[in-house]
Scaffold this active site. Sequence first.
Site, PDB file in Angstrom:
ATOM      1  N   GLU A  17       6.629 -12.955   5.073  1.00  0.00           N
ATOM      2  CA  GLU A  17       5.759 -12.126   5.934  1.00  0.00           C
ATOM      3  C   GLU A  17       5.237 -12.945   7.120  1.00  0.00           C
ATOM      4  O   GLU A  17       4.887 -14.118   6.969  1.00  0.00           O
ATOM      5  CB  GLU A  17       4.574 -11.618   5.097  1.00  0.00           C
ATOM      6  CG  GLU A  17       3.638 -10.724   5.877  1.00  0.00           C
ATOM      7  CD  GLU A  17       2.855  -9.798   4.952  1.00  0.00           C
ATOM      8  OE1 GLU A  17       3.470  -9.155   4.071  1.00  0.00           O
ATOM      9  OE2 GLU A  17       1.637  -9.728   5.118  1.00  0.00           O
ATOM     10  N   THR A  48       3.221  -7.774   9.975  1.00  0.00           N
ATOM     11  CA  THR A  48       1.993  -7.005   9.751  1.00  0.00           C
ATOM     12  C   THR A  48       1.586  -6.271  11.035  1.00  0.00           C
ATOM     13  O   THR A  48       2.152  -6.484  12.109  1.00  0.00           O
ATOM     14  CB  THR A  48       0.827  -7.893   9.267  1.00  0.00           C
ATOM     15  OG1 THR A  48       0.473  -8.782  10.320  1.00  0.00           O
ATOM     16  CG2 THR A  48       1.194  -8.653   8.019  1.00  0.00           C
ATOM     17  N   LYS A 272       3.757 -19.732   8.452  1.00  0.00           N
ATOM     18  CA  LYS A 272       3.920 -21.138   8.069  1.00  0.00           C
ATOM     19  C   LYS A 272       5.328 -21.388   7.530  1.00  0.00           C
ATOM     20  O   LYS A 272       5.549 -21.374   6.307  1.00  0.00           O
ATOM     21  CB  LYS A 272       2.893 -21.497   6.983  1.00  0.00           C
ATOM     22  CG  LYS A 272       1.447 -21.401   7.438  1.00  0.00           C
ATOM     23  CD  LYS A 272       0.542 -21.695   6.267  1.00  0.00           C
ATOM     24  CE  LYS A 272      -0.907 -21.505   6.616  1.00  0.00           C
ATOM     25  NZ  LYS A 272      -1.737 -21.320   5.421  1.00  0.00           N
TER      26      LYS A 272
HETATM   27  P1  FAD Z   1      -4.524   4.028   0.459  1.00  0.00           P
HETATM   28  O1  FAD Z   1      -3.312   4.041  -0.361  1.00  0.00           O
HETATM   29  O2  FAD Z   1      -4.808   5.211   1.322  1.00  0.00           O
HETATM   30  O3  FAD Z   1      -5.770   3.735  -0.503  1.00  0.00           O
HETATM   31  C1  FAD Z   1      -7.049   3.440   0.050  1.00  0.00           C
HETATM   32  C2  FAD Z   1      -8.127   3.781  -0.957  1.00  0.00           C
HETATM   33  O4  FAD Z   1      -8.229   5.200  -1.076  1.00  0.00           O
HETATM   34  C3  FAD Z   1      -7.854   3.263  -2.369  1.00  0.00           C
HETATM   35  O5  FAD Z   1      -9.090   2.921  -2.946  1.00  0.00           O
HETATM   36  C4  FAD Z   1      -7.247   4.471  -3.070  1.00  0.00           C
HETATM   37  O6  FAD Z   1      -7.416   4.430  -4.474  1.00  0.00           O
HETATM   38  C5  FAD Z   1      -8.040   5.597  -2.431  1.00  0.00           C
HETATM   39  N1  FAD Z   1      -7.307   6.866  -2.392  1.00  0.00           N
HETATM   40  C6  FAD Z   1      -6.011   7.044  -2.082  1.00  0.00           C
HETATM   41  N2  FAD Z   1      -5.696   8.361  -2.132  1.00  0.00           N
HETATM   42  C7  FAD Z   1      -6.845   9.020  -2.453  1.00  0.00           C
HETATM   43  C8  FAD Z   1      -7.179  10.387  -2.640  1.00  0.00           C
HETATM   44  N3  FAD Z   1      -6.266  11.351  -2.514  1.00  0.00           N
HETATM   45  N4  FAD Z   1      -8.464  10.687  -2.952  1.00  0.00           N
HETATM   46  C9  FAD Z   1      -9.412   9.729  -3.085  1.00  0.00           C
HETATM   47  N5  FAD Z   1      -9.142   8.395  -2.929  1.00  0.00           N
HETATM   48  C10 FAD Z   1      -7.881   8.070  -2.612  1.00  0.00           C
HETATM   49  N6  FAD Z   1      -3.884  -4.056   6.595  1.00  0.00           N
HETATM   50  C11 FAD Z   1      -3.639  -4.073   7.947  1.00  0.00           C
HETATM   51  O7  FAD Z   1      -4.542  -3.784   8.723  1.00  0.00           O
HETATM   52  N7  FAD Z   1      -2.406  -4.423   8.431  1.00  0.00           N
HETATM   53  C12 FAD Z   1      -1.377  -4.747   7.636  1.00  0.00           C
HETATM   54  O8  FAD Z   1      -0.274  -5.048   8.111  1.00  0.00           O
HETATM   55  C13 FAD Z   1      -1.595  -4.739   6.214  1.00  0.00           C
HETATM   56  N8  FAD Z   1      -0.589  -5.046   5.341  1.00  0.00           N
HETATM   57  C14 FAD Z   1      -0.809  -4.962   3.986  1.00  0.00           C
HETATM   58  C15 FAD Z   1       0.261  -5.229   3.113  1.00  0.00           C
HETATM   59  C16 FAD Z   1       0.067  -5.183   1.728  1.00  0.00           C
HETATM   60  C17 FAD Z   1       1.227  -5.447   0.801  1.00  0.00           C
HETATM   61  C18 FAD Z   1      -1.225  -4.880   1.200  1.00  0.00           C
HETATM   62  C19 FAD Z   1      -1.450  -4.873  -0.282  1.00  0.00           C
HETATM   63  C20 FAD Z   1      -2.285  -4.604   2.070  1.00  0.00           C
HETATM   64  C21 FAD Z   1      -2.085  -4.631   3.468  1.00  0.00           C
HETATM   65  N9  FAD Z   1      -3.118  -4.322   4.359  1.00  0.00           N
HETATM   66  C22 FAD Z   1      -2.883  -4.375   5.729  1.00  0.00           C
HETATM   67  C23 FAD Z   1      -4.459  -3.990   3.869  1.00  0.00           C
HETATM   68  C24 FAD Z   1      -4.635  -2.457   3.650  1.00  0.00           C
HETATM   69  O9  FAD Z   1      -4.534  -1.790   4.899  1.00  0.00           O
HETATM   70  C25 FAD Z   1      -6.008  -2.218   3.012  1.00  0.00           C
HETATM   71  O10 FAD Z   1      -6.031  -2.747   1.716  1.00  0.00           O
HETATM   72  C26 FAD Z   1      -6.561  -0.802   3.056  1.00  0.00           C
HETATM   73  O11 FAD Z   1      -7.944  -0.843   2.684  1.00  0.00           O
HETATM   74  C27 FAD Z   1      -5.881   0.175   2.087  1.00  0.00           C
HETATM   75  O12 FAD Z   1      -4.655   0.551   2.546  1.00  0.00           O
HETATM   76  P2  FAD Z   1      -3.675   1.444   1.594  1.00  0.00           P
HETATM   77  O13 FAD Z   1      -2.488   1.746   2.408  1.00  0.00           O
HETATM   78  O14 FAD Z   1      -3.487   0.786   0.294  1.00  0.00           O
HETATM   79  O15 FAD Z   1      -4.576   2.764   1.449  1.00  0.00           O
END
Ligand code: FAD
Length: 289
Positions: A17, A48, A272
């Site tokens: 990444e 990202t 890195k």
């Molecule tokens: P979601 O899947 O929408 O979940 C967010 C929250 O909402 C969770 O608590 C979930 O349980 C809850 N939820 C989901 N659906 C519902 C529903 N229907 N009703 C009620 N609650 C619900 N961030 C960046 O800014 N840029 C990046 O490039 C980036 N890359 C990432 C890569 C990985 C592998 C990971 C693990 C994280 C990354 N993040 C990045 C961080 C991520 O954007 C955050 O963790 C963010 O807070 C959640 O994103 P998500 O897509 O998991 O959200």
Amino acid sequence: MKIIDRLREDSIHISFEVFPPKTDEGFDKVIATVDAMAGLNPAFISVTYGAGGGTSKNTARIASHIKDDLHLLSLAHLTCASSTKEEVRRVIEDLKEHGIENILALRGDIPEGVRFPVEDRFRYACELVQEIRKHGDFCIGAACYPEGHVENEHKEDDIRYLKEKVDSGVDFLTTQMFFDNDIHYNFLYRIREAGIMVPVLPGIMPITSASQMKRSQELSGTVFPRRFLAILDRFGSSPAAMKQAGIAYATDQIIDLLANGVKNIHIYTMNKPDVAAAIMSNLSEIIKV
Ligand code: FAD
């Protein structure tokens, strides 16, 4: 080629990444980083996406460079919480024009001062997944959280929402970083029981300094096991020793995952290439078996 097709092959896949520069001035440096990583032959390199949208065009440019000039698979991250639906649609079309086939669909962190739901913004990543599906034949990845997402008090809810997200059209999942593999094995068991059957790539973060550990903890809320804390305690004040120990710890996690039948692993290499190279060198014989 789609990442899901690569993951279905019966061999070990290690992916890397990178993050785009905050300003255009840093662009060439990131390209040099990516070029150095390409020599290590990763299964794909993910790029990202700045939640504020500031680096969105650089995400597409770097992902295109990986695909077109380095002839490797690239995965462009895309977040939606900070942008209007129209802006997100434009980015998806831009990725399509660049010929990018693989997108990691994320909600992104909620921007300060914003209270969801907001009219004209996607609320959850599952809505973004559905939107991407409307724009073409993309391979779509999404995030998952072995220790639970920080916003959710109950892990059961997290898994229920994860199932909804996967059912909305997700091909594979990448996990948030974790430092105790048992947490991952337990998570895998629970999501498979819940009927989530897509490939899951454990995300391994090599921690090479004390400050990086602090940032990682703030970001993910992860629990550091006693074994890791002892390393930090003993070597944290010596940058060279901490870097070596952090690389060894990440290598050890990866070897344990491979020994337990995991075939696809994502390394949060950050920018890195030296750390990526050291881990790949440690695994040189292991990944041939
Ligand atoms: P979601 O899947 O929408 O979940 C967010 C929250 O909402 C969770 O608590 C979930 O349980 C809850 N939820 C989901 N659906 C519902 C529903 N229907 N009703 C009620 N609650 C619900 N961030 C960046 O800014 N840029 C990046 O490039 C980036 N890359 C990432 C890569 C990985 C592998 C990971 C693990 C994280 C990354 N993040 C990045 C961080 C991520 O954007 C955050 O963790 C963010 O807070 C959640 O994103 P998500 O897509 O998991 O959200």
